[in-house]
Design a protein around this motif. Structure first.
Motif, PDB file in Angstrom:
ATOM      1  N   LEU A 212       0.579  -1.316   0.160  1.00  0.00           N
ATOM      2  CA  LEU A 212      -0.189  -0.471  -0.302  1.00  0.00           C
ATOM      3  C   LEU A 212       0.830   1.711  -0.011  1.00  0.00           C
ATOM      4  O   LEU A 212       2.111   1.506   0.762  1.00  0.00           O
ATOM      5  CB  LEU A 212      -1.051  -0.146   0.844  1.00  0.00           C
ATOM      6  CG  LEU A 212      -1.432  -1.153   1.551  1.00  0.00           C
ATOM      7  CD1 LEU A 212      -3.288  -1.163   2.212  1.00  0.00           C
ATOM      8  CD2 LEU A 212      -2.803  -1.288   0.146  1.00  0.00           C
ATOM      9  N   ASP A 213       0.379   2.404  -0.562  1.00  0.00           N
ATOM     10  CA  ASP A 213       1.476   3.565  -0.653  1.00  0.00           C
ATOM     11  C   ASP A 213       0.486   4.165  -0.984  1.00  0.00           C
ATOM     12  O   ASP A 213      -1.192   4.359  -0.973  1.00  0.00           O
ATOM     13  CB  ASP A 213       2.166   3.834  -1.469  1.00  0.00           C
ATOM     14  CG  ASP A 213       1.534   3.117  -3.137  1.00  0.00           C
ATOM     15  OD1 ASP A 213       0.523   3.344  -3.364  1.00  0.00           O
ATOM     16  OD2 ASP A 213       2.176   2.642  -4.010  1.00  0.00           O
ATOM     17  N   GLY A 214       0.222   5.402  -1.378  1.00  0.00           N
ATOM     18  CA  GLY A 214      -0.486   7.137  -1.097  1.00  0.00           C
ATOM     19  C   GLY A 214      -0.993   7.001  -2.784  1.00  0.00           C
ATOM     20  O   GLY A 214      -2.275   7.288  -2.765  1.00  0.00           O
ATOM     21  N   THR A 215      -0.432   6.238  -3.385  1.00  0.00           N
ATOM     22  CA  THR A 215      -0.998   5.768  -5.191  1.00  0.00           C
ATOM     23  C   THR A 215      -2.546   4.925  -5.071  1.00  0.00           C
ATOM     24  O   THR A 215      -3.186   5.191  -5.602  1.00  0.00           O
ATOM     25  CB  THR A 215      -1.010   5.455  -5.781  1.00  0.00           C
ATOM     26  OG1 THR A 215       0.488   6.460  -6.396  1.00  0.00           O
ATOM     27  CG2 THR A 215      -1.742   5.497  -7.441  1.00  0.00           C
ATOM     28  N   SER A 216      -2.107   3.743  -4.149  1.00  0.00           N
ATOM     29  CA  SER A 216      -3.191   2.797  -3.500  1.00  0.00           C
ATOM     30  C   SER A 216      -2.595   2.430  -1.860  1.00  0.00           C
ATOM     31  O   SER A 216      -2.849   1.565  -1.527  1.00  0.00           O
ATOM     32  CB  SER A 216      -3.326   1.171  -4.091  1.00  0.00           C
ATOM     33  OG  SER A 216      -3.256   1.441  -5.269  1.00  0.00           O
ATOM     34  N   THR A 218      -5.498   1.483   0.342  1.00  0.00           N
ATOM     35  CA  THR A 218      -6.408   0.847   0.610  1.00  0.00           C
ATOM     36  C   THR A 218      -6.135  -0.749  -0.188  1.00  0.00           C
ATOM     37  O   THR A 218      -5.488  -0.339  -1.519  1.00  0.00           O
ATOM     38  CB  THR A 218      -7.913   0.705   0.900  1.00  0.00           C
ATOM     39  OG1 THR A 218      -8.881   1.118  -0.552  1.00  0.00           O
ATOM     40  CG2 THR A 218      -8.152   2.877   1.764  1.00  0.00           C
ATOM     41  N   LEU A 219      -6.372  -1.576   0.564  1.00  0.00           N
ATOM     42  CA  LEU A 219      -5.895  -3.020  -0.402  1.00  0.00           C
ATOM     43  C   LEU A 219      -6.957  -3.395  -1.705  1.00  0.00           C
ATOM     44  O   LEU A 219      -6.763  -2.981  -2.380  1.00  0.00           O
ATOM     45  CB  LEU A 219      -6.643  -4.134   0.743  1.00  0.00           C
ATOM     46  CG  LEU A 219      -6.179  -5.531   0.524  1.00  0.00           C
ATOM     47  CD1 LEU A 219      -4.450  -5.600  -0.670  1.00  0.00           C
ATOM     48  CD2 LEU A 219      -6.537  -6.443   2.005  1.00  0.00           C
ATOM     49  N   VAL A 220      -8.351  -2.801  -1.215  1.00  0.00           N
ATOM     50  CA  VAL A 220      -9.194  -3.176  -2.206  1.00  0.00           C
ATOM     51  C   VAL A 220      -8.574  -2.157  -3.474  1.00  0.00           C
ATOM     52  O   VAL A 220      -8.907  -2.013  -4.464  1.00  0.00           O
ATOM     53  CB  VAL A 220     -10.674  -2.192  -1.563  1.00  0.00           C
ATOM     54  CG1 VAL A 220     -11.859  -2.502  -3.521  1.00  0.00           C
ATOM     55  CG2 VAL A 220     -11.738  -3.146  -1.073  1.00  0.00           C
ATOM     56  N   GLU A 221      -8.371  -0.233  -3.326  1.00  0.00           N
ATOM     57  CA  GLU A 221      -8.005  -0.401  -3.838  1.00  0.00           C
ATOM     58  C   GLU A 221      -6.892  -0.354  -5.068  1.00  0.00           C
ATOM     59  O   GLU A 221      -6.326  -0.291  -6.150  1.00  0.00           O
ATOM     60  CB  GLU A 221      -7.566   1.193  -3.879  1.00  0.00           C
ATOM     61  CG  GLU A 221      -8.760   2.658  -3.130  1.00  0.00           C
ATOM     62  CD  GLU A 221      -8.376   4.080  -2.801  1.00  0.00           C
ATOM     63  OE1 GLU A 221      -8.624   5.257  -2.692  1.00  0.00           O
ATOM     64  OE2 GLU A 221      -7.105   4.100  -1.498  1.00  0.00           O
ATOM     65  N   LEU A 222      -5.719  -1.898  -4.689  1.00  0.00           N
ATOM     66  CA  LEU A 222      -4.466  -1.826  -4.604  1.00  0.00           C
ATOM     67  C   LEU A 222      -5.118  -2.712  -5.998  1.00  0.00           C
ATOM     68  O   LEU A 222      -4.749  -2.891  -6.650  1.00  0.00           O
ATOM     69  CB  LEU A 222      -3.565  -1.738  -3.737  1.00  0.00           C
ATOM     70  CG  LEU A 222      -3.109  -3.049  -4.092  1.00  0.00           C
ATOM     71  CD1 LEU A 222      -1.728  -1.612  -4.708  1.00  0.00           C
ATOM     72  CD2 LEU A 222      -1.929  -3.506  -2.857  1.00  0.00           C
ATOM     73  N   LEU A 223      -6.409  -3.866  -5.076  1.00  0.00           N
ATOM     74  CA  LEU A 223      -6.644  -5.093  -6.005  1.00  0.00           C
ATOM     75  C   LEU A 223      -7.329  -4.420  -7.177  1.00  0.00           C
ATOM     76  O   LEU A 223      -6.728  -5.562  -8.060  1.00  0.00           O
ATOM     77  CB  LEU A 223      -7.380  -5.922  -4.925  1.00  0.00           C
ATOM     78  CG  LEU A 223      -6.284  -5.700  -3.801  1.00  0.00           C
ATOM     79  CD1 LEU A 223      -7.908  -6.814  -3.155  1.00  0.00           C
ATOM     80  CD2 LEU A 223      -4.990  -7.187  -3.866  1.00  0.00           C
ATOM     81  N   THR A 224      -7.692  -3.234  -6.971  1.00  0.00           N
ATOM     82  CA  THR A 224      -8.582  -2.715  -9.137  1.00  0.00           C
ATOM     83  C   THR A 224      -7.993  -2.030  -9.328  1.00  0.00           C
ATOM     84  O   THR A 224      -7.661  -1.131  -9.986  1.00  0.00           O
ATOM     85  CB  THR A 224     -10.001  -2.585  -7.957  1.00  0.00           C
ATOM     86  OG1 THR A 224      -9.749  -1.143  -6.912  1.00  0.00           O
ATOM     87  CG2 THR A 224     -10.963  -3.805  -7.394  1.00  0.00           C
ATOM     88  N   SER A 225      -6.936  -1.819  -8.985  1.00  0.00           N
ATOM     89  CA  SER A 225      -5.398  -0.764  -9.886  1.00  0.00           C
ATOM     90  C   SER A 225      -5.315  -0.686 -10.844  1.00  0.00           C
ATOM     91  O   SER A 225      -4.852  -0.096 -11.991  1.00  0.00           O
ATOM     92  CB  SER A 225      -4.756  -0.288  -8.895  1.00  0.00           C
ATOM     93  OG  SER A 225      -3.584  -1.340  -8.332  1.00  0.00           O
TER      94      SER A 225
END
Length: 266
Positions: A212-216, A218-225
């Motif tokens: 996780l970082d500033g771009t993603s 949250t986990l959901v944001e990372l998984l769907t990025s």
């Protein structure tokens, strides 16, 4: 000449002992865990504190939560007499015997607190009568429905494959489930996991929350990025499976949670 006086309700736990009664609050509450999508048996005992047996008792079940159904033990609709209807809905006629056959089926996937009402009208032979409104409180626990399945990822030989990492949560009708953890256990020999095109060490497995970082954030944001890709072994073709584990959390309206770890593949 002695005149009869109505006595207070007396509520027992039922058989088995599924219910508690608070006479000060006039509240009947479940003494056992009630899981979502399971029938709720209204098997508490209803009587009065009358010692001489002179009183009669009339019971009306009402205030059934919207979306809940009155059913029997098999889940089939139960037909009860309806002597009254008001703005809160129908009043169902029951007695201490028939009440033991009554179940409530909650709305699909509902978890949280639900209440109904039981009005007990107690009458003495000489005409003294009083109605007592008893709250039936049901705290329903969440249960994870999702099975960890997800969509297949596809790509070409010697090109990075964008991984479809978000599990399918559509089995959860009320939207109360979310992904709260994901681990990629390993990847096939000769392949590379990448974040934004840069290699990620998966030699001991990887918890994706560490990415996780500033771009993603949250986990959901990372998984769907679409930022996580997998580069297959050189010149390889065919089907590959990456073993993963998902943590899925279902949260009720009361804040209670059910957390399940599911093994899957991407």
């Amino acid at each position: 000449e002695l005149t009869g006086v109505v006595d207070a309700p007396e509520i027992g736990p039922g058989t088995p002992a599924n219910w508690d009664y608070d006479p000060a609050a006039m509240r009947i509450s479940s003494a056992i865990a009630l899981d979502e999508d399971t029938l709720i048996h209204l098997n508490f005992d209803v009587a009065t504190t009358d010692d001489d047996g002179s009183e009669s008792s009339n019971l009306l079940l009402h205030g059934i939560p919207e979306g809940f159904e009155i059913v029997d033990s098999s889940g089939d609709p139960l037909q009860l007499p309806i002597p009254k209807v008001d703005a809160t809905g129908p009043y169902y006629q029951v007695d201490s015997t028939s009440l033991t056959t009554v179940y409530l089926r909650p709305t699909v996937d509902f978890s949280g607190r639900a209440t109904a009402m039981l009005s007990q009208v107690i009458t003495e032979p000489d005409g003294d009568s009083e109605s007592f409104d008893l709250e039936i409180r049901m705290d329903i626990e969440p249960v994870v429905d999702s099975d960890g399945s997800n969509a297949d990822s596809a790509g070409g030989e010697d090109f990075p494959v964008t991984l479809m990492l978000m599990p399918d949560l559509s089995m959860d009708v009320d939207g109360s489930e979310t992904v709260t953890g994901m681990v990629i256990d390993s990847i096939p020999a000769g392949s590379v996991l990448q974040l934004d095109g840069e290699p990620v060490d998966v030699s001991a497995g990887i918890d994706l929350e560490t990415l996780l970082d500033g771009t993603s954030p949250t986990l959901v944001e990372l998984l769907t990025s679409g930022r996580i890709t997998w580069f297959p072994p050189i010149d390889a073709a065919g089907a590959f499976a990456l073993p993963v584990e998902y943590e899925i959390t279902d949260t009720s309206g009361l804040g209670d949670t059910d957390v399940v770890t599911l093994a899957s593949t991407v």
